[in-house]
Design an enzyme around this catalytic site. Structure first.
Site, PDB file in Angstrom:
ATOM      1  N   SER A 111      -9.712   1.771   2.685  1.00  0.00           N
ATOM      2  CA  SER A 111      -8.865   2.532   1.800  1.00  0.00           C
ATOM      3  C   SER A 111      -7.810   1.699   1.077  1.00  0.00           C
ATOM      4  O   SER A 111      -7.197   2.186   0.125  1.00  0.00           O
ATOM      5  CB  SER A 111      -8.178   3.663   2.575  1.00  0.00           C
ATOM      6  N   SER A 170      -9.891  -0.447   6.816  1.00  0.00           N
ATOM      7  CA  SER A 170      -9.319  -0.319   5.478  1.00  0.00           C
ATOM      8  C   SER A 170      -8.665  -1.552   4.881  1.00  0.00           C
ATOM      9  O   SER A 170      -8.359  -1.559   3.691  1.00  0.00           O
ATOM     10  CB  SER A 170      -8.311   0.821   5.454  1.00  0.00           C
ATOM     11  N   LYS A 176       0.849  -1.197   0.000  1.00  0.00           N
ATOM     12  CA  LYS A 176       0.000   0.000   0.000  1.00  0.00           C
ATOM     13  C   LYS A 176       0.884   1.246   0.000  1.00  0.00           C
ATOM     14  O   LYS A 176       1.941   1.263   0.635  1.00  0.00           O
ATOM     15  CB  LYS A 176      -0.907  -0.015   1.234  1.00  0.00           C
TER      16      LYS A 176
END
Ligand code: GLN
Length: 433
Positions: free
Chosen positions: A113, A137, A38
């Site tokens: 996210s 997330s 990420k």
């Protein structure tokens, strides 16, 4: 295994912000395995943007500890995945680099996210990815894209090099297509790091076992109530039935503090964000600012231009919640509610070993559908409680509604990832059989 691996996938879902060529080390637990990371996790020499224009061009001088561990075990870090700006969102639509699409149905959001990580895994571009989870997330996009995602116990995985959004809530965690791979990646990243002062020395070393005879599974009424799509609830109840068939028993439990969870979460995460985001002033990182202006004009201009509306909204909300005369009314109350939720879980875990419910109240919705912030915030209702309590939680796919994946969420006591992983593994193997 040595040599350069050039990773240029067909990224039709916009899962990656950056892809890179890497030289995998030989040997190690993840020798030659492609792992996506990420884009809020620092990677030495690889651009790290947090999905924000304010960090465009920023190349970290060091690796996050989790990245160092990946490299040490021979993983090939093939790219940085798309995300909501600074992790603020549940759909990946607040990314400054365009939304990620859900590989199961590209007209739908992938969740967020960590939407890019989930989409990259779901699309088969990588077998494993790292995400981060502040209020859901990892689990939300795992559920929406039909993959497995684990939010570890607060303090089990190092946050050194994770660019902070809400420091008291977030953890880095593994995402993959199977529980076994999630467990494998967890054993690599859950290693003590003295540079993260909130860490405990509780390394994870576990091989999943499907033997769950005698396991007591708590079913909180609050997870099946108002706002949860009845078809999602049904799928999750069916999945819990499978776990019962494998030798577990179910016990009704209650988390009464759930009614305060979202309000508490959004006060605490915005308060912490208002402090954490303050370092992005256009001077120290990312694009340069026009320094002929006065400092406050310069800061104002760069933040107006380079931070998206959701980030600016949260910084303002958090600053307000902490301001003199209001902190007692908002921040202190939120901490009280957080304490209550933590105690509710502790009480429930006296009678049960794991707690089960849906990960998300609905399946993935169409891109662009949720435009007002409050309806977006509501989608975190079933995931944020685990962050407030600091407990581990995993999402594992449990069937589909209208062709879209549903996630079964299993929460455990602090440092009992092993148990929820076994329950998820037993379920996964049980359905396959
Ligand atoms: N959707 C939640 C938020 O916007 C959770 C995000 C996250 O876990 N990073 O804060």
């Amino acid at each position: 295994m040595a040599g350069t691996l050039d990773f240029s996938p067909d990224d039709r879902y916009n899962a990656f912000i950056t892809t890179c060529s890497t030289a995998p080390f030989s040997g190690g637990a993840l020798a030659g395995i492609a792992v996506a990371v990420k884009d809020n996790i620092s990677t030495a020499g690889i651009e790290t943007t947090c999905g924000s224009r304010i960090l465009e061009g920023y190349i970290p001088p060091y690796d996050a500890y989790v990245v160092e561990l990946l490299r040490r075990e021979g993983a090939a870090i093939v790219g940085k995945t798309n995300m909501d700006e600074f992790g603020m969102g549940s759909t990946t639509e607040t990314s400054a680099f365009g939304p990620t699409k859900n590989p199961v149905d590209p007209s739908r959001v992938p969740g967020g996210s960590s939407g890019g990580s989930a989409a990259a895994v779901a699309a088969g571009l990588v077998p494993m990815a790292l995400g981060s989870d502040t209020g859901g997330s990892i689990r939300c996009p795992a559920a929406f894209c039909g993959v497995v995602g684990l939010k570890p116990t607060y303090g089990r995985v190092s946050r050194y090099g994770l660019i902070a959004y809400a420091s008291s809530l977030e953890q880095v965690g593994p995402m993959a297509r199977t529980v076994e791979d999630v467990s494998r990646l967890m054993s690599v990243i859950a290693r003590y790091d003295p540079r993260d002062a909130t860490m405990f020395d509780r390394p994870y070393d576990h091989r999943p076992s499907a033997d769950i005879g005698g396991l007591r599974v708590g079913i909180p009424g609050e997870y099946f109530g108002e706002g949860v799509d009845p078809r999602v609830a049904k799928k999750v109840r069916d999945a819990i039935g499978v776990i019962e068939d494998l030798g577990a028993s179910t016990v009704p439990v209650s988390i009464p503090g759930m009614r305060y969870a979202l309000a508490a979460y959004y006060v605490i995460c915005t308060a912490e964000a208002s402090s954490n985001i303050a370092r992005f002033d256009g001077v120290r990182y990312g694009p340069a600012v026009d320094t002929r202006k006065s400092w406050h004009e310069a800061y104002q201009d760069i933040r107006q231009e380079k931070l998206g509306p959701e980030v600016r909204r949260r910084v303002m909300l958090g600053t307000f919640a902490l301001s003199a005369g209001y902190a007692g009314r908002y921040y202190a109350k939120a901490l009280g509610a957080r304490q209550k939720i933590r105690q509710d879980f502790e009480r429930a875990f006296r009678d049960v070993d794991v707690i089960a419910g849906p990960t998300m109240p609905t399946v993935a919705f169409p891109l662009g559908e949720r435009t007002d912030p409050v309806s977006m915030y509501l989608s975190d209702i079933l995931t944020a409680p685990a962050n407030l309590a600091g407990i581990p939680a995993i999402s594992v796919p449990c069937g589909r509604v209208d062709g879209l994946p549903v996630g079964l969420q299993l929460m455990g006591r602090q440092f009992e990832e092993e148990r929820i992983i076994d329950a998820a593994y037993a379920y996964e193997q049980g359905v396959k059989a």
